[in-house]
Design a protein around this motif. Structure first.
Motif, PDB file in Angstrom:
ATOM      1  N   LEU A 284       0.915  -1.204   0.048  1.00 38.38           N
ATOM      2  CA  LEU A 284      -0.085   0.020  -0.019  1.00 38.38           C
ATOM      3  C   LEU A 284       0.904   1.156   0.022  1.00 38.38           C
ATOM      4  N   MET A 285       1.950   1.218   0.543  1.00 39.13           N
ATOM      5  CA  MET A 285       2.928   2.410   0.675  1.00 39.13           C
ATOM      6  C   MET A 285       3.636   2.771  -0.460  1.00 39.13           C
ATOM      7  N   GLU A 286       4.027   1.451  -1.109  1.00 37.79           N
ATOM      8  CA  GLU A 286       4.585   1.611  -2.607  1.00 37.79           C
ATOM      9  C   GLU A 286       3.838   2.087  -3.625  1.00 37.79           C
ATOM     10  N   ASN A 287       2.424   1.866  -3.415  1.00 33.77           N
ATOM     11  CA  ASN A 287       1.231   2.177  -4.299  1.00 33.77           C
ATOM     12  C   ASN A 287       1.198   3.649  -4.162  1.00 33.77           C
ATOM     13  N   VAL A 288       1.505   4.109  -3.135  1.00 34.29           N
ATOM     14  CA  VAL A 288       1.392   5.749  -3.285  1.00 34.29           C
ATOM     15  C   VAL A 288       2.819   6.455  -3.352  1.00 34.29           C
ATOM     16  N   GLY A 289       3.789   5.552  -3.639  1.00 32.48           N
ATOM     17  CA  GLY A 289       5.121   6.083  -4.086  1.00 32.48           C
ATOM     18  C   GLY A 289       5.972   6.348  -2.480  1.00 32.48           C
ATOM     19  N   LEU A 290       5.822   5.577  -1.859  1.00 35.27           N
ATOM     20  CA  LEU A 290       6.683   5.583  -0.520  1.00 35.27           C
ATOM     21  C   LEU A 290       7.721   4.644  -0.688  1.00 35.27           C
ATOM     22  N   ARG A 291       9.003   4.782  -0.250  1.00 37.50           N
ATOM     23  CA  ARG A 291       9.971   3.786  -0.239  1.00 37.50           C
ATOM     24  C   ARG A 291       9.649   2.842   1.184  1.00 37.50           C
ATOM     25  N   VAL A 292       9.942   1.854   1.253  1.00 34.37           N
ATOM     26  CA  VAL A 292       9.460   1.165   2.414  1.00 34.37           C
ATOM     27  C   VAL A 292      10.748   0.233   2.854  1.00 34.37           C
ATOM     28  N   GLU A 293      10.752   0.565   4.340  1.00 39.31           N
ATOM     29  CA  GLU A 293      12.027  -0.156   4.957  1.00 39.31           C
ATOM     30  C   GLU A 293      11.258  -0.778   6.226  1.00 39.31           C
ATOM     31  N   LYS A 294      11.768  -1.918   6.615  1.00 39.82           N
ATOM     32  CA  LYS A 294      11.028  -2.525   7.701  1.00 39.82           C
ATOM     33  C   LYS A 294      11.905  -2.877   9.004  1.00 39.82           C
ATOM     34  N   ARG A 295      11.406  -3.021  10.113  1.00 37.82           N
ATOM     35  CA  ARG A 295      12.261  -3.438  11.358  1.00 37.82           C
ATOM     36  C   ARG A 295      11.307  -4.439  11.950  1.00 37.82           C
ATOM     37  N   LYS A 296      12.027  -5.353  12.730  1.00 41.13           N
ATOM     38  CA  LYS A 296      11.414  -6.306  13.323  1.00 41.13           C
ATOM     39  C   LYS A 296      11.308  -6.049  14.899  1.00 41.13           C
ATOM     40  N   ASP A 297      10.439  -6.416  15.821  1.00 41.21           N
ATOM     41  CA  ASP A 297      10.448  -6.342  16.996  1.00 41.21           C
ATOM     42  C   ASP A 297      11.029  -7.471  17.779  1.00 41.21           C
ATOM     43  N   PHE A 298      10.930  -7.290  18.960  1.00 41.49           N
ATOM     44  CA  PHE A 298      12.035  -8.348  19.821  1.00 41.49           C
ATOM     45  C   PHE A 298      11.375  -9.753  19.750  1.00 41.49           C
ATOM     46  N   ASN A 299      10.358 -10.013  18.922  1.00 42.58           N
ATOM     47  CA  ASN A 299       9.773 -11.309  18.834  1.00 42.58           C
ATOM     48  C   ASN A 299       9.955 -11.727  17.275  1.00 42.58           C
ATOM     49  N   GLY A 300      10.924 -10.772  16.651  1.00 42.95           N
ATOM     50  CA  GLY A 300      11.187 -11.230  15.474  1.00 42.95           C
ATOM     51  C   GLY A 300       9.995 -10.929  14.411  1.00 42.95           C
ATOM     52  N   ILE A 301       9.114 -10.235  14.576  1.00 43.15           N
ATOM     53  CA  ILE A 301       8.004  -9.902  13.877  1.00 43.15           C
ATOM     54  C   ILE A 301       8.092  -8.677  13.134  1.00 43.15           C
ATOM     55  N   GLU A 302       7.844  -8.363  11.929  1.00 45.86           N
ATOM     56  CA  GLU A 302       8.145  -7.023  11.283  1.00 45.86           C
ATOM     57  C   GLU A 302       7.018  -6.231  11.604  1.00 45.86           C
ATOM     58  N   ARG A 303       7.455  -5.397  12.508  1.00 43.85           N
ATOM     59  CA  ARG A 303       6.438  -4.466  13.319  1.00 43.85           C
ATOM     60  C   ARG A 303       6.345  -3.085  12.985  1.00 43.85           C
ATOM     61  N   VAL A 304       7.543  -2.630  12.454  1.00 49.95           N
ATOM     62  CA  VAL A 304       7.224  -1.178  12.001  1.00 49.95           C
ATOM     63  C   VAL A 304       7.697  -1.101  10.769  1.00 49.95           C
ATOM     64  N   LEU A 305       7.009  -0.263   9.826  1.00 46.62           N
ATOM     65  CA  LEU A 305       7.436   0.096   8.292  1.00 46.62           C
ATOM     66  C   LEU A 305       7.562   1.447   8.483  1.00 46.62           C
ATOM     67  N   PHE A 306       8.781   1.925   7.582  1.00 48.22           N
ATOM     68  CA  PHE A 306       9.079   3.286   7.326  1.00 48.22           C
ATOM     69  C   PHE A 306       9.595   3.758   6.151  1.00 48.22           C
ATOM     70  N   SER A 307       9.592   4.993   5.834  1.00 44.15           N
ATOM     71  CA  SER A 307       9.842   5.432   4.648  1.00 44.15           C
ATOM     72  C   SER A 307      10.596   6.884   4.855  1.00 44.15           C
ATOM     73  N   PRO A 308      11.783   6.937   5.012  1.00 43.63           N
ATOM     74  CA  PRO A 308      12.767   8.111   5.390  1.00 43.63           C
ATOM     75  C   PRO A 308      12.648   8.902   4.002  1.00 43.63           C
ATOM     76  N   GLY A 309      12.484  10.263   3.990  1.00 41.65           N
ATOM     77  CA  GLY A 309      12.422  10.981   3.010  1.00 41.65           C
ATOM     78  C   GLY A 309      13.782  11.801   2.900  1.00 41.65           C
ATOM     79  N   ALA A 310      13.884  12.524   2.177  1.00 38.54           N
ATOM     80  CA  ALA A 310      15.426  13.468   2.173  1.00 38.54           C
ATOM     81  C   ALA A 310      15.698  13.853   3.516  1.00 38.54           C
ATOM     82  N   LEU A 311      16.999  13.523   3.862  1.00 39.77           N
ATOM     83  CA  LEU A 311      17.314  13.965   5.106  1.00 39.77           C
ATOM     84  C   LEU A 311      17.189  15.396   5.396  1.00 39.77           C
TER      85      LEU A 311
END
Ligand code: GLN
Length: 240
Positions: free
Chosen positions: A213-240
């Motif tokens: 869904l994020m890619e569909n609106v043109g967002l880059r997608v990065e993922k981060r796992k929680d302490f249970n190994g579940i992909e829990r947070v998605l993020f899209s860093p724009g220009a710094l």
């Protein structure tokens, strides 16, 4: 005491009985009508912190643009305010906290006072999905975080007794759990492209679908796992 024990026997969460719970080392008032802060949501705070520290290192401080003190974090579906308030404490940013439900907004107000962040947090009691009311903050968009309702119909059926006492509106994301996300990216998609950072929490097994869904609106997608190994947070860093 007897009354408290009876409430506990009926499955009411310990956190509601205590009336206060910790998140990121800070105290938050909780009770009927507001979602209890979850430990895995601390990942959202970690991520924004890391981003701000990196941004500070990579951009000359005199630029000002990326100093976290100047950053405005938009905390959507704020609930207790645990994400936004912790960020004020950790990085000294300003926060606009958006919460639709009155009961939850009352906790948000108490928590702002409890943590002495009145000068840094503005509350908007409104619906994240009704664009009109939120138009005016587009210009201030810098960092956007959201932990929306994302549990599926199936997951709602098999909730722990304690979780059943929490507001369904903070948990239920429609049959497949993705209704809020679909609506959210429809309404917010383009403006999120302008954000310096967008970060959201997702449910177990949803990272692929929400990432799409994020890619569909043109967002880059990065993922981060929680302490249970579940992909829990998605993020899209724009220009710094
Ligand atoms: N993580 C919560 C739970 O498992 C759900 C919160 C949410 O939907 N954002 O109960």
């Amino acid at each position: 005491m007897k009354e408290t024990v009876n409430r506990r026997i009926k499955g009411e969460p310990l956190q509601y009985l205590l009336g206060e719970w910790e998140f990121y080392g800070y105290p938050f008032k909780v009770g009927k009508g507001v979602l209890i802060p979850r430990p895995e949501t601390e990942l959202l705070v970690d991520l924004v912190k890391e981003y701000c520290i990196r941004a500070k290192q990579e951009i000359s401080p005199k630029d000002g643009l990326c100093s976290s003190e100047g950053a405005t974090v938009l905390d959507l579906c704020a609930g207790t305010g645990c994400v936004g308030i912790s960020l004020v404490k950790e990085i000294g940013c300003n926060v606009i906290a958006v919460e639709k439900y009155k009961e939850a907004a009352e906790y948000l107000k108490s928590n702002i006072k409890l943590n002495n962040v009145e000068n840094n947090v503005t509350i908007i009691e409104d619906d994240v999905l009704s664009l009109k009311q939120l138009l005016f903050i587009t210009e201030q968009l810098s960092i956007v975080v959201i932990n929306p309702p994302y549990l599926s119909g199936c997951e709602m059926q098999s909730l722990q007794a304690e979780v059943r006492h929490e507001p369904q509106t903070a948990l239920y994301g429609g049959n497949d759990g993705l209704d809020f996300y679909r609506a959210f990216f429809n309404v917010w998609g383009e403006r999120l492209q302008k954000a310096r950072l967008f970060a959201c929490e997702v449910g177990d097994g949803q990272a692929g679908a929400v990432g799409q869904l994020m890619e569909n609106v043109g967002l880059r997608v990065e993922k981060r796992k929680d302490f249970n190994g579940i992909e829990r947070v998605l993020f899209s860093p724009g220009a710094l």
